[in-house]
Design an enzyme around this catalytic site. Structure first.
Site, PDB file in Angstrom:
ATOM      1  N   ASP A  72       1.297  -0.970   0.234  1.00 17.64           N
ATOM      2  CA  ASP A  72      -0.284  -0.321  -0.169  1.00 17.64           C
ATOM      3  C   ASP A  72       1.146   0.621  -0.263  1.00 17.64           C
ATOM      4  OD1 ASP A  72      -3.291  -0.567   0.901  1.00 17.64           O
ATOM      5  OD2 ASP A  72      -1.442  -2.264   1.849  1.00 17.64           O
ATOM      6  N   THR A 104      -7.159  -4.918   0.790  1.00 18.68           N
ATOM      7  CA  THR A 104      -5.904  -4.942   1.722  1.00 18.68           C
ATOM      8  C   THR A 104      -5.709  -6.208   2.728  1.00 18.68           C
ATOM      9  OG1 THR A 104      -5.176  -2.644   1.329  1.00 18.68           O
ATOM     10  CG2 THR A 104      -4.618  -4.327   3.155  1.00 18.68           C
ATOM     11  N   THR A 137     -19.314  -7.298   1.075  1.00 19.34           N
ATOM     12  CA  THR A 137     -17.855  -7.102   1.701  1.00 19.34           C
ATOM     13  C   THR A 137     -18.093  -8.608   2.014  1.00 19.34           C
ATOM     14  OG1 THR A 137     -16.692  -6.617   3.504  1.00 19.34           O
ATOM     15  CG2 THR A 137     -19.492  -6.037   3.877  1.00 19.34           C
ATOM     16  N   LYS A 184     -15.714  -5.065  -6.688  1.00 17.30           N
ATOM     17  CA  LYS A 184     -17.451  -5.460  -6.617  1.00 17.30           C
ATOM     18  C   LYS A 184     -17.697  -4.937  -7.482  1.00 17.30           C
ATOM     19  CE  LYS A 184     -18.183  -4.489  -1.616  1.00 17.30           C
ATOM     20  NZ  LYS A 184     -16.173  -5.262  -1.240  1.00 17.30           N
TER      21      LYS A 184
END
Ligand SMILES: Nc1ncnc2c1ncn2[C@@H]1O[C@H](COP(=O)(O)O)[C@@H](OP(=O)(O)O)[C@H]1O
Ligand SMILES: [Mg+2]
Ligand SMILES: [Mg+2]
Ligand SMILES: [Mg+2]
Length: 308
Positions: free
Chosen positions: A50, A121, A191, A220
Protein backbone atom coordinates in the site's frame (compact mmCIF):
# COMPACT_ATOMS: atom_id res chain seq x y z
CA UNK A 1 -0.45 15.59 -30.29
CA UNK A 2 0.35 14.24 -26.83
CA UNK A 3 1.09 17.59 -25.23
CA UNK A 4 -1.90 19.28 -26.86
CA UNK A 5 -4.45 16.77 -25.59
CA UNK A 6 -6.93 18.14 -23.01
CA UNK A 7 -5.83 17.80 -19.39
CA UNK A 8 -8.33 15.06 -18.49
CA UNK A 9 -7.04 12.92 -21.38
CA UNK A 10 -3.40 13.37 -20.27
CA UNK A 11 -4.25 12.60 -16.63
CA UNK A 12 -6.13 9.44 -17.67
CA UNK A 13 -3.30 8.38 -19.99
CA UNK A 14 -0.64 8.78 -17.30
CA UNK A 15 -2.86 7.15 -14.66
CA UNK A 16 -3.22 4.03 -16.83
CA UNK A 17 0.57 3.53 -16.94
CA UNK A 18 1.05 4.53 -13.30
CA UNK A 19 -1.59 2.04 -12.08
CA UNK A 20 0.23 -0.71 -14.04
CA UNK A 21 3.56 0.24 -12.42
CA UNK A 22 1.93 0.19 -8.98
CA UNK A 23 0.62 -3.29 -9.83
CA UNK A 24 4.19 -4.51 -10.40
CA UNK A 25 5.19 -3.14 -6.97
CA UNK A 26 2.23 -4.94 -5.35
CA UNK A 27 3.24 -8.26 -6.97
CA UNK A 28 6.91 -7.74 -6.02
CA UNK A 29 6.14 -7.10 -2.33
CA UNK A 30 4.13 -10.33 -2.20
CA UNK A 31 6.90 -12.28 -3.97
CA UNK A 32 9.55 -10.98 -1.61
CA UNK A 33 7.38 -12.19 1.28
CA UNK A 34 7.59 -9.56 4.06
CA UNK A 35 4.32 -7.62 3.88
CA UNK A 36 5.23 -5.16 6.67
CA UNK A 37 1.67 -5.08 8.04
CA UNK A 38 0.63 -2.09 10.19
CA UNK A 39 -2.86 -1.88 11.75
CA UNK A 40 -4.44 1.54 11.06
CA UNK A 41 -7.57 0.57 13.02
CA UNK A 42 -9.99 -2.31 13.48
CA UNK A 43 -10.01 -4.44 10.30
CA UNK A 44 -7.92 -1.77 8.56
CA UNK A 45 -4.47 -3.14 7.68
CA UNK A 46 -1.79 -1.35 5.65
CA UNK A 47 1.15 -3.15 4.04
CA UNK A 48 4.43 -2.19 2.40
CA UNK A 49 2.62 -2.67 -0.92
CA UNK A 50 0.00 0.00 0.00
CA UNK A 51 2.75 2.43 1.04
CA UNK A 52 5.08 1.86 -1.92
CA UNK A 53 2.32 1.77 -4.55
CA UNK A 54 0.95 5.07 -3.24
CA UNK A 55 4.41 6.72 -3.40
CA UNK A 56 4.85 5.53 -6.98
CA UNK A 57 1.42 6.80 -8.08
CA UNK A 58 1.43 10.15 -6.32
CA UNK A 59 5.06 10.97 -7.15
CA UNK A 60 4.43 10.26 -10.85
CA UNK A 61 1.15 12.22 -11.06
CA UNK A 62 2.45 15.14 -8.97
CA UNK A 63 5.59 15.48 -11.10
CA UNK A 64 3.62 15.75 -14.34
CA UNK A 65 0.66 17.69 -12.89
CA UNK A 66 2.12 19.76 -10.02
CA UNK A 67 -0.89 22.05 -9.59
CA UNK A 68 -3.50 19.31 -9.27
CA UNK A 69 -4.81 18.21 -5.87
CA UNK A 70 -4.14 14.52 -5.21
CA UNK A 71 -5.51 12.69 -2.15
CA UNK A 72 -4.25 9.19 -1.33
CA UNK A 73 -5.54 6.67 1.21
CA UNK A 74 -2.19 6.31 2.94
CA UNK A 75 -1.83 10.01 3.78
CA UNK A 76 1.21 12.20 3.11
CA UNK A 77 3.88 10.18 1.30
CA UNK A 78 7.58 10.75 0.70
CA UNK A 79 7.57 11.67 -2.99
CA UNK A 80 11.31 11.38 -3.35
CA UNK A 81 11.17 8.04 -5.16
CA UNK A 82 13.69 6.13 -7.27
CA UNK A 83 13.58 6.68 -11.05
CA UNK A 84 12.13 3.19 -11.57
CA UNK A 85 8.98 4.27 -9.72
CA UNK A 86 8.56 7.52 -11.64
CA UNK A 87 6.24 6.97 -14.57
CA UNK A 88 6.30 9.73 -17.17
CA UNK A 89 5.00 8.01 -20.29
CA UNK A 90 1.37 8.50 -21.31
CA UNK A 91 -0.71 5.66 -22.78
CA UNK A 92 -0.74 6.65 -26.45
CA UNK A 93 -3.65 4.40 -27.41
CA UNK A 94 -5.89 6.12 -24.88
CA UNK A 95 -4.75 9.56 -26.08
CA UNK A 96 -5.83 8.83 -29.66
CA UNK A 97 -9.48 9.10 -28.60
CA UNK A 98 -11.55 12.27 -28.69
CA UNK A 99 -12.09 14.09 -25.42
CA UNK A 100 -15.79 14.47 -24.52
CA UNK A 101 -16.81 18.13 -24.97
CA UNK A 102 -17.90 18.46 -21.33
CA UNK A 103 -14.33 18.02 -20.02
CA UNK A 104 -12.31 19.65 -22.78
CA UNK A 105 -11.86 22.98 -21.01
CA UNK A 106 -11.50 21.73 -17.42
CA UNK A 107 -8.70 23.61 -15.61
CA UNK A 108 -6.20 22.25 -13.07
CA UNK A 109 -8.17 23.77 -10.17
CA UNK A 110 -11.30 21.86 -11.23
CA UNK A 111 -9.64 18.47 -10.57
CA UNK A 112 -9.13 16.23 -7.55
CA UNK A 113 -7.42 12.85 -8.04
CA UNK A 114 -8.40 10.18 -5.48
CA UNK A 115 -5.84 7.38 -5.11
CA UNK A 116 -6.39 4.00 -3.47
CA UNK A 117 -3.03 2.36 -4.13
CA UNK A 118 -4.27 -1.07 -3.07
CA UNK A 119 -7.97 -1.78 -2.64
CA UNK A 120 -8.67 -5.05 -0.84
CA UNK A 121 -5.70 -4.97 1.54
CA UNK A 122 -7.31 -7.41 4.00
CA UNK A 123 -7.76 -9.89 1.13
CA UNK A 124 -4.18 -9.27 -0.10
CA UNK A 125 -2.81 -10.26 3.32
CA UNK A 126 -5.04 -13.36 3.38
CA UNK A 127 -4.09 -14.64 -0.07
CA UNK A 128 -7.26 -13.64 -1.98
CA UNK A 129 -5.12 -11.70 -4.42
CA UNK A 130 -7.62 -11.74 -7.28
CA UNK A 131 -9.75 -9.28 -5.24
CA UNK A 132 -6.95 -6.68 -5.23
CA UNK A 133 -7.16 -3.58 -7.43
CA UNK A 134 -5.32 -0.27 -7.83
CA UNK A 135 -7.79 2.63 -8.04
CA UNK A 136 -7.15 6.08 -9.50
CA UNK A 137 -10.29 8.23 -9.60
CA UNK A 138 -10.49 11.61 -11.30
CA UNK A 139 -13.08 14.12 -10.13
CA UNK A 140 -13.95 17.32 -11.96
CA UNK A 141 -15.92 19.95 -10.05
CA UNK A 142 -17.15 17.53 -7.33
CA UNK A 143 -18.13 14.61 -9.58
CA UNK A 144 -16.40 11.31 -10.30
CA UNK A 145 -15.71 11.59 -14.02
CA UNK A 146 -12.80 9.28 -14.88
CA UNK A 147 -11.34 6.16 -13.36
CA UNK A 148 -8.72 3.46 -13.67
CA UNK A 149 -9.17 0.02 -12.08
CA UNK A 150 -6.04 -2.11 -12.43
CA UNK A 151 -6.00 -5.77 -11.35
CA UNK A 152 -2.38 -6.79 -10.70
CA UNK A 153 -3.16 -10.51 -10.34
CA UNK A 154 -5.61 -10.97 -13.22
CA UNK A 155 -4.46 -13.86 -15.40
CA UNK A 156 -4.98 -13.00 -19.07
CA UNK A 157 -5.56 -15.82 -21.58
CA UNK A 158 -2.32 -14.70 -23.29
CA UNK A 159 -0.47 -15.63 -20.08
CA UNK A 160 0.15 -11.97 -19.19
CA UNK A 161 -0.49 -11.08 -15.55
CA UNK A 162 -2.62 -8.01 -14.80
CA UNK A 163 -5.19 -5.98 -16.68
CA UNK A 164 -6.20 -2.32 -16.69
CA UNK A 165 -9.77 -1.11 -17.03
CA UNK A 166 -10.61 2.55 -17.62
CA UNK A 167 -13.78 4.59 -17.87
CA UNK A 168 -14.45 8.20 -18.74
CA UNK A 169 -17.98 9.61 -18.65
CA UNK A 170 -19.03 10.68 -22.12
CA UNK A 171 -16.37 8.51 -23.77
CA UNK A 172 -17.01 4.99 -22.44
CA UNK A 173 -14.82 2.22 -21.06
CA UNK A 174 -11.89 0.08 -22.15
CA UNK A 175 -9.80 -2.91 -21.09
CA UNK A 176 -12.64 -5.39 -20.60
CA UNK A 177 -15.84 -6.62 -22.22
CA UNK A 178 -19.06 -5.63 -20.46
CA UNK A 179 -21.49 -8.53 -19.88
CA UNK A 180 -25.09 -8.28 -18.67
CA UNK A 181 -25.94 -10.28 -15.52
CA UNK A 182 -28.42 -13.19 -15.88
CA UNK A 183 -32.01 -11.92 -16.31
CA UNK A 184 -33.66 -14.66 -14.23
CA UNK A 185 -31.60 -14.14 -11.06
CA UNK A 186 -30.73 -11.38 -8.60
CA UNK A 187 -27.15 -11.61 -7.36
CA UNK A 188 -25.65 -9.26 -4.77
CA UNK A 189 -21.95 -8.61 -4.30
CA UNK A 190 -20.89 -7.34 -0.89
CA UNK A 191 -18.11 -7.08 1.69
CA UNK A 192 -16.42 -10.15 3.13
CA UNK A 193 -14.57 -8.31 5.90
CA UNK A 194 -16.68 -5.31 7.06
CA UNK A 195 -20.21 -6.61 7.71
CA UNK A 196 -22.48 -5.83 10.68
CA UNK A 197 -26.08 -6.51 11.71
CA UNK A 198 -27.60 -3.43 10.04
CA UNK A 199 -25.73 -4.07 6.80
CA UNK A 200 -26.92 -7.69 6.84
CA UNK A 201 -30.52 -6.49 7.29
CA UNK A 202 -30.23 -4.41 4.11
CA UNK A 203 -28.76 -7.35 2.16
CA UNK A 204 -31.52 -9.67 3.41
CA UNK A 205 -34.42 -7.50 2.13
CA UNK A 206 -33.41 -8.25 -1.45
CA UNK A 207 -33.93 -11.99 -1.00
CA UNK A 208 -31.12 -12.48 -3.52
CA UNK A 209 -30.59 -15.74 -5.37
CA UNK A 210 -26.90 -15.49 -4.45
CA UNK A 211 -24.75 -13.24 -2.22
CA UNK A 212 -21.08 -13.01 -3.25
CA UNK A 213 -18.77 -11.88 -0.44
CA UNK A 214 -15.61 -10.38 -1.91
CA UNK A 215 -13.00 -7.77 -1.02
CA UNK A 216 -12.58 -4.24 -2.34
CA UNK A 217 -14.86 -1.66 -3.93
CA UNK A 218 -12.98 -1.98 -7.23
CA UNK A 219 -13.44 -5.74 -7.48
CA UNK A 220 -17.15 -5.55 -6.56
CA UNK A 221 -17.80 -3.01 -9.32
CA UNK A 222 -15.91 -5.23 -11.78
CA UNK A 223 -18.27 -8.05 -10.84
CA UNK A 224 -21.19 -5.81 -11.85
CA UNK A 225 -19.51 -4.85 -15.12
CA UNK A 226 -18.73 -8.47 -15.99
CA UNK A 227 -22.28 -9.73 -15.33
CA UNK A 228 -21.43 -11.70 -12.16
CA UNK A 229 -23.78 -9.61 -9.99
CA UNK A 230 -26.71 -7.19 -10.33
CA UNK A 231 -26.07 -4.95 -7.32
CA UNK A 232 -23.31 -3.99 -4.87
CA UNK A 233 -24.77 -3.37 -1.42
CA UNK A 234 -22.72 -1.88 1.46
CA UNK A 235 -25.11 -0.49 4.07
CA UNK A 236 -22.59 0.85 6.56
CA UNK A 237 -20.07 3.68 6.67
CA UNK A 238 -16.42 2.61 6.30
CA UNK A 239 -15.38 2.86 2.72
CA UNK A 240 -13.96 6.21 1.59
CA UNK A 241 -13.88 8.56 -1.40
CA UNK A 242 -10.73 6.87 -2.78
CA UNK A 243 -12.62 3.53 -2.73
CA UNK A 244 -15.57 4.81 -4.78
CA UNK A 245 -14.28 7.59 -7.08
CA UNK A 246 -12.71 5.36 -9.76
CA UNK A 247 -15.33 2.56 -9.53
CA UNK A 248 -18.18 5.12 -9.75
CA UNK A 249 -16.69 6.76 -12.85
CA UNK A 250 -16.01 3.46 -14.62
CA UNK A 251 -19.42 2.00 -13.76
CA UNK A 252 -21.31 5.14 -14.79
CA UNK A 253 -19.29 5.49 -18.01
CA UNK A 254 -20.66 2.03 -18.80
CA UNK A 255 -24.29 2.97 -18.04
CA UNK A 256 -24.51 1.79 -14.40
CA UNK A 257 -25.07 3.81 -11.23
CA UNK A 258 -23.14 4.16 -7.93
CA UNK A 259 -24.64 6.19 -5.07
CA UNK A 260 -25.11 6.07 -1.31
CA UNK A 261 -27.90 3.79 -0.10
CA UNK A 262 -30.41 6.65 -0.46
CA UNK A 263 -29.67 6.89 -4.18
CA UNK A 264 -27.68 10.15 -3.89
CA UNK A 265 -24.30 10.66 -5.53
CA UNK A 266 -21.31 11.46 -3.35
CA UNK A 267 -19.28 14.62 -3.90
CA UNK A 268 -15.54 14.45 -4.54
CA UNK A 269 -14.20 17.97 -3.92
CA UNK A 270 -10.98 18.31 -1.94
CA UNK A 271 -12.66 19.29 1.35
CA UNK A 272 -15.30 16.56 1.40
CA UNK A 273 -15.40 14.13 4.33
CA UNK A 274 -13.37 11.07 3.38
CA UNK A 275 -15.80 8.49 4.78
CA UNK A 276 -18.77 7.52 2.62
CA UNK A 277 -21.13 8.03 5.56
CA UNK A 278 -24.21 6.47 4.03
CA UNK A 279 -22.76 3.35 2.47
CA UNK A 280 -22.77 2.31 -1.16
CA UNK A 281 -25.42 1.01 -3.55
CA UNK A 282 -24.32 0.28 -7.11
CA UNK A 283 -26.20 -1.39 -9.92
CA UNK A 284 -26.01 -2.14 -13.63
CA UNK A 285 -29.70 -2.26 -14.63
CA UNK A 286 -31.99 0.72 -15.05
CA UNK A 287 -33.83 0.09 -11.78
CA UNK A 288 -31.46 1.80 -9.34
CA UNK A 289 -34.21 3.82 -7.62
CA UNK A 290 -36.32 0.67 -7.17
CA UNK A 291 -33.38 -0.97 -5.41
CA UNK A 292 -33.01 2.06 -3.12
CA UNK A 293 -36.67 1.87 -2.19
CA UNK A 294 -36.47 -1.85 -1.41
CA UNK A 295 -34.27 -1.02 1.58
CA UNK A 296 -36.70 0.05 4.35
CA UNK A 297 -36.45 3.76 5.16
CA UNK A 298 -35.68 3.04 8.82
CA UNK A 299 -32.67 0.92 7.76
CA UNK A 300 -31.46 3.62 5.37
CA UNK A 301 -31.85 6.30 8.03
CA UNK A 302 -29.93 4.24 10.55
CA UNK A 303 -26.86 3.93 8.29
CA UNK A 304 -24.37 6.66 9.12
CA UNK A 305 -25.23 10.02 10.54
CA UNK A 306 -24.01 12.57 8.01
CA UNK A 307 -24.76 13.39 4.41
CA UNK A 308 -21.40 13.60 2.63
N1 LIG B 1 -15.32 -0.42 8.66
C1 LIG B 1 -14.30 -0.14 7.86
N2 LIG B 1 -13.13 0.30 8.36
C2 LIG B 1 -12.09 0.59 7.55
N3 LIG B 1 -12.10 0.45 6.20
C3 LIG B 1 -13.23 0.01 5.67
C4 LIG B 1 -14.39 -0.31 6.44
N4 LIG B 1 -15.36 -0.73 5.62
C5 LIG B 1 -14.84 -0.68 4.37
N5 LIG B 1 -13.57 -0.24 4.39
C6 LIG B 1 -12.66 -0.08 3.25
O1 LIG B 1 -13.40 -0.06 2.04
C7 LIG B 1 -12.79 -0.89 1.06
C8 LIG B 1 -13.75 -1.97 0.65
O2 LIG B 1 -14.11 -2.73 1.76
P1 LIG B 1 -14.81 -4.15 1.63
O3 LIG B 1 -13.87 -5.04 0.91
O4 LIG B 1 -15.09 -4.57 3.03
O5 LIG B 1 -16.07 -3.89 0.83
C9 LIG B 1 -11.50 -1.43 1.68
O6 LIG B 1 -10.44 -0.60 1.20
P2 LIG B 1 -8.86 -0.89 1.39
O7 LIG B 1 -8.64 -2.35 1.26
O8 LIG B 1 -8.29 -0.08 0.30
O9 LIG B 1 -8.49 -0.35 2.74
C10 LIG B 1 -11.77 -1.30 3.15
O10 LIG B 1 -10.65 -1.14 3.97
MG1 LIG C 1 -6.87 0.44 3.45
MG1 LIG D 1 -9.95 0.63 -0.74
MG1 LIG E 1 -6.47 0.77 -0.06
Amino acid sequence: MTTNAPLIMRIMALSINTAKRAGVIIRDVLKQGDLGIVDKGKNDPQTEADRSAQRCIIASLAKKFPSIKIIGEEGGSDLNVCDEWLVGELDETFLKQDCPADWRDAKPEDFVIWVDPLDGTAEYTQGFVEHVTVLIGIAIKNSAVGGIIHQPFYQQSSGELGRTIWGLKGLGTGGFTAVKPPANEFIITTTRSHSNALHQKAVDVFNASKVLKVGGAGFKVLQLLEGKAHAYVFATPGCKKWDTCAPEAVLEASGGTLTNINGEHYEYHENVEHVNGRGVLASVGNNHQELVEKIPLEVRQAVGTKQT
